[in-house]
Write a protein that holds these residues in place. Structure first.
Motif, PDB file in Angstrom:
ATOM      1  N   LEU A  39       0.832  -1.209   0.000  1.00 32.52           N
ATOM      2  CA  LEU A  39       0.000   0.000   0.000  1.00 32.52           C
ATOM      3  C   LEU A  39       0.865   1.257   0.000  1.00 32.52           C
ATOM      4  N   ARG A  40       1.926   1.231   0.769  1.00 26.39           N
ATOM      5  CA  ARG A  40       2.813   2.391   0.844  1.00 26.39           C
ATOM      6  C   ARG A  40       3.470   2.661  -0.511  1.00 26.39           C
ATOM      7  N   ARG A  41       3.936   1.605  -1.153  1.00 23.62           N
ATOM      8  CA  ARG A  41       4.585   1.775  -2.450  1.00 23.62           C
ATOM      9  C   ARG A  41       3.620   2.284  -3.512  1.00 23.62           C
ATOM     10  N   GLU A  42       2.348   1.891  -3.397  1.00 20.19           N
ATOM     11  CA  GLU A  42       1.372   2.272  -4.418  1.00 20.19           C
ATOM     12  C   GLU A  42       0.780   3.654  -4.194  1.00 20.19           C
ATOM     13  N   HIS A  43       0.648   4.080  -2.939  1.00 23.76           N
ATOM     14  CA  HIS A  43      -0.157   5.266  -2.667  1.00 23.76           C
ATOM     15  C   HIS A  43       0.534   6.391  -1.905  1.00 23.76           C
ATOM     16  N   VAL A  44       1.684   6.127  -1.328  1.00 20.11           N
ATOM     17  CA  VAL A  44       2.290   7.112  -0.428  1.00 20.11           C
ATOM     18  C   VAL A  44       3.497   7.772  -1.095  1.00 20.11           C
ATOM     19  N   ASN A  45       3.817   8.965  -0.632  1.00 19.44           N
ATOM     20  CA  ASN A  45       4.972   9.741  -1.083  1.00 19.44           C
ATOM     21  C   ASN A  45       6.168   8.847  -1.415  1.00 19.44           C
ATOM     22  N   PRO A  46       6.597   8.793  -2.674  1.00 14.68           N
ATOM     23  CA  PRO A  46       7.685   7.887  -3.053  1.00 14.68           C
ATOM     24  C   PRO A  46       9.051   8.315  -2.537  1.00 14.68           C
ATOM     25  N   ALA A  47       9.165   9.537  -2.025  1.00 19.82           N
ATOM     26  CA  ALA A  47      10.447   9.992  -1.493  1.00 19.82           C
ATOM     27  C   ALA A  47      10.743   9.401  -0.121  1.00 19.82           C
ATOM     28  N   LEU A  48       9.731   8.839   0.534  1.00 19.21           N
ATOM     29  CA  LEU A  48       9.960   8.240   1.840  1.00 19.21           C
ATOM     30  C   LEU A  48      10.858   7.010   1.710  1.00 19.21           C
ATOM     31  N   PHE A  49      11.696   6.812   2.701  1.00 23.06           N
ATOM     32  CA  PHE A  49      12.591   5.662   2.681  1.00 23.06           C
ATOM     33  C   PHE A  49      12.501   4.927   4.011  1.00 23.06           C
ATOM     34  N   THR A  50      13.008   3.707   4.034  1.00 28.20           N
ATOM     35  CA  THR A  50      13.062   2.935   5.273  1.00 28.20           C
ATOM     36  C   THR A  50      14.528   2.692   5.626  1.00 28.20           C
ATOM     37  N   LEU A  51      14.786   2.484   6.922  1.00 24.50           N
ATOM     38  CA  LEU A  51      16.163   2.396   7.395  1.00 24.50           C
ATOM     39  C   LEU A  51      16.801   1.035   7.172  1.00 24.50           C
ATOM     40  N   TYR A  52      16.013   0.002   7.097  1.00 23.26           N
ATOM     41  CA  TYR A  52      16.574  -1.345   7.116  1.00 23.26           C
ATOM     42  C   TYR A  52      16.342  -2.078   5.800  1.00 23.26           C
ATOM     43  N   SER A  53      17.189  -3.073   5.528  1.00 26.37           N
ATOM     44  CA  SER A  53      17.005  -3.870   4.307  1.00 26.37           C
ATOM     45  C   SER A  53      15.681  -4.611   4.353  1.00 26.37           C
ATOM     46  N   GLU A  54      15.238  -4.979   5.569  1.00 32.95           N
ATOM     47  CA  GLU A  54      13.912  -5.555   5.783  1.00 32.95           C
ATOM     48  C   GLU A  54      13.170  -4.599   6.713  1.00 32.95           C
ATOM     49  N   PRO A  55      12.318  -3.729   6.167  1.00 26.52           N
ATOM     50  CA  PRO A  55      11.691  -2.679   6.980  1.00 26.52           C
ATOM     51  C   PRO A  55      10.935  -3.236   8.184  1.00 26.52           C
ATOM     52  N   VAL A  56      10.969  -2.463   9.265  1.00 31.98           N
ATOM     53  CA  VAL A  56      10.261  -2.827  10.494  1.00 31.98           C
ATOM     54  C   VAL A  56       8.927  -2.094  10.520  1.00 31.98           C
ATOM     55  N   MET A  57       7.874  -2.784  10.914  1.00 34.30           N
ATOM     56  CA  MET A  57       6.568  -2.152  11.091  1.00 34.30           C
ATOM     57  C   MET A  57       6.275  -2.081  12.581  1.00 34.30           C
ATOM     58  N   LEU A  58       6.123  -0.876  13.104  1.00 31.17           N
ATOM     59  CA  LEU A  58       5.874  -0.681  14.525  1.00 31.17           C
ATOM     60  C   LEU A  58       4.404  -0.357  14.744  1.00 31.17           C
ATOM     61  N   VAL A  59       3.800  -1.003  15.734  1.00 30.84           N
ATOM     62  CA  VAL A  59       2.366  -0.823  15.971  1.00 30.84           C
ATOM     63  C   VAL A  59       2.042  -0.377  17.394  1.00 30.84           C
ATOM     64  N   GLU A  60       3.023  -0.411  18.301  1.00 32.99           N
ATOM     65  CA  GLU A  60       2.750   0.011  19.672  1.00 32.99           C
ATOM     66  C   GLU A  60       4.051   0.456  20.332  1.00 32.99           C
ATOM     67  N   GLY A  61       3.939   1.371  21.296  1.00 31.01           N
ATOM     68  CA  GLY A  61       5.100   1.827  22.035  1.00 31.01           C
ATOM     69  C   GLY A  61       4.738   2.104  23.472  1.00 31.01           C
ATOM     70  N   CYS A  62       5.698   1.920  24.354  1.00 32.44           N
ATOM     71  CA  CYS A  62       5.515   2.227  25.770  1.00 32.44           C
ATOM     72  C   CYS A  62       6.885   2.567  26.338  1.00 32.44           C
ATOM     73  N   GLY A  63       7.043   3.786  26.836  1.00 30.21           N
ATOM     74  CA  GLY A  63       8.330   4.196  27.373  1.00 30.21           C
ATOM     75  C   GLY A  63       9.401   4.186  26.304  1.00 30.21           C
ATOM     76  N   GLN A  64      10.471   3.444  26.547  1.00 27.56           N
ATOM     77  CA  GLN A  64      11.587   3.378  25.613  1.00 27.56           C
ATOM     78  C   GLN A  64      11.507   2.171  24.687  1.00 27.56           C
ATOM     79  N   TYR A  65      10.378   1.454  24.704  1.00 32.65           N
ATOM     80  CA  TYR A  65      10.234   0.241  23.910  1.00 32.65           C
ATOM     81  C   TYR A  65       9.135   0.387  22.859  1.00 32.65           C
ATOM     82  N   VAL A  66       9.313  -0.332  21.761  1.00 38.39           N
ATOM     83  CA  VAL A  66       8.301  -0.401  20.709  1.00 38.39           C
ATOM     84  C   VAL A  66       8.123  -1.856  20.297  1.00 38.39           C
ATOM     85  N   TRP A  67       6.942  -2.160  19.744  1.00 40.74           N
ATOM     86  CA  TRP A  67       6.629  -3.531  19.326  1.00 40.74           C
ATOM     87  C   TRP A  67       6.244  -3.545  17.854  1.00 40.74           C
TER      88      TRP A  67
END
Length: 460
Positions: A39-67
């Motif tokens: 969906l991101r590749r088809e519809h979202v700003n193509p200038a956006l990039f991801t940091l990793y060779s296998e992008p991470v999808m984050l869905v929750e965070g608490c304090g210094q941690y994310v899941w």
């Protein structure tokens, strides 16, 4: 929930375990990572990039941690570039936003509401007394736009001087001030702007002590004025510590010397505190305090609202009077919702001693990383202050050849180990460590162990 690493893969020579965490993430029931990527590749700003060779999808965070969507936990050493001072989903900030959202989320500034002036008063109490006016806006780019406009109106001049490798935003005016600063983006055109030498002693063309390099770099600002902007200086803008540019900074004598030069030529000085402000540097609440200077304008964003779209410009009554010549209205700036969040952020920083924690944990991280540099030839430089740290990786330490490929491998290895960091710098070879200010002793121990292991793996 504790994440134990899978050590079955032969390349993984060391098992690390994240510090214990009592928070249990909610089950993720949405689309999978591959569908979101599609969906991101088809519809979202193509200038956006991801940091990793296998992008991470984050869905929750608490304090210094994310899941991520699978329930795997990571130590967030980058805070999504949001400088999340209080940590993800801090209960006091969440409660303040929920309460205000149920009452009134937005109201025209033509009407009174207690949150904006109360927040302005609390924010100004953290700044030098000469800065007594606040403008609320929505982003760091907008804050820097407004600061530049204010300086030009006040001085009647147009030219603005920035520093090479800086990042001040993505709008046309701020983009022009953004010197070539990362592997991803370069100089934009627009406005009479000039880029002075970066006082960073690691890659500065001058030699000598950091203080001597800072003075020579300040002289470069004087040269720019002499040959490029005679009598036309409106402002000098700088990040006390560059963020996207690779966590670079000059010696403390740099800003006093430059500010004196700028003011002698009728210009004003702007401190971009979007990434350094709100206690992140540990020793001080604002980055400019490290140099003992007081700017005429201070811009801030990111950590000010703990992730909400909130930013501000602090200035003097004199400069504010110049902007009063123009109609200035911001539809969403300082609305009741974001002002409630901003007030809560300031309270949490004080109540939980987060500035002091940034100092203590930042020193522990810096000491540990410098110790790692003695064992890993790929580390060329470790720098920063508080919890704003850069680790510059090199392919050849003596020649200081940028280790761009090495940085990419280390990022991936750290992610596999359970630690998320960013990268920046002109060559994309600087690991950027900028975690929430709630980092603990155990988090620092894990981060250093993960960095040690990631560097070992990446060097194979």
């Amino acid at each position: 929930m504790t994440v134990a690493l899978d050590v079955a893969t032969p390349s993984r020579s060391r098992a690390l375990e994240l510090p214990p965490c009592s928070h249990q993430p909610a089950p993720y029931l949405g689309p999978g990572r591959e569908k979101i990527l599609e969906l991101r590749r088809e519809h979202v700003n193509p200038a956006l990039f991801t940091l990793y060779s296998e992008p991470v999808m984050l869905v929750e965070g608490c304090g210094q941690y994310v899941w991520d969507e699978t329930g795997r936990r990571y130590l967030d050493l980058f805070a999504g570039i949001c400088t999340v001072a209080c940590g993800h989903s801090h209960p006091k900030v969440v409660a303040a936003v929920q309460k205000q959202m149920a009452l009134l989320a937005h109201g025209s500034t033509a009407f009174l509401h207690p949150n904006m002036p109360r927040f302005a008063e609390a924010l100004l109490a953290k700044l030098p007394s000469s800065l007594d006016r606040i403008y609320f806006v929505n982003s760091g780019s907008e804050a820097n736009d407004l600061a530049i406009q204010m300086a030009r109106l006040h001085t009647g001049n147009a030219d603005v001087i920035g520093i090479r490798n800086a990042y001040h935003g993505g709008s046309a005016p701020t983009g022009a001030l953004t010197g070539i600063h990362t592997w991803k983006s370069g100089v934009q055109r627009g406005g009479p702007v000039h880029h002075a030498l970066n006082p960073d002693p690691y890659r500065n063309p001058f030699s000598g002590t950091p203080e001597q390099i800072a003075s020579r770099s300040a002289e470069d600002v004087a040269e720019l004025i002499r040959y490029s902007t005679p009598g036309q200086v409106a402002a000098f803008i700088s990040e006390p510590i560059q963020g996207a540019g690779g966590v670079t900074m000059g010696a403390p004598n740099y800003l006093p010397e430059v500010y004196e030069i700028i003011r002698a030529h009728g210009g004003v000085c702007i401190a971009d505190e979007v990434q350094t402000g709100f206690g992140r540097t540990g020793d001080n609440f604002w980055g400019f305090e490290r140099s003992g200077v007081v700017p005429e304008i201070v811009t801030m964003a990111k950590g000010i609202g703990n992730g909400l779209p909130l930013a501000a410009v602090a200035t003097t009554s004199e400069l504010a009077a110049a902007l009063a010549q123009r109609l200035h209205i911001n539809t969403f700036g300082g609305n009741p919702l974001v002002s409630a969040a901003g007030l809560a952020v300031l309270e949490v920083i004080e109540e939980e001693g987060l500035q002091q924690n940034a100092q203590v944990q930042g020193n522990r991280l810096l000491d540990g990383l410098r110790a790692l540099a003695e064992r890993h030839e790929g580390i060329g430089d470790v720098r920063g202050q508080g919890l704003m740290i850069g680790v510059e990786l090199v392919a050849d330490r003596e020649a200081r050849t940028p280790g761009t490929a090495l940085a990419g491998r280390v990022l991936d290895e750290l992610k596999d180990l359970g630690a998320l960091v960013g990268k920046g710098g002109l060559y994309g070879n600087v690991l950027r460590i900028k975690p929430p200010l709630v980092l603990t002793d155990a988090d620092v121990e894990f981060a250093l162990a993960a960095m040690d292991e990631a560097l070992s793996r990446a060097a194979r």
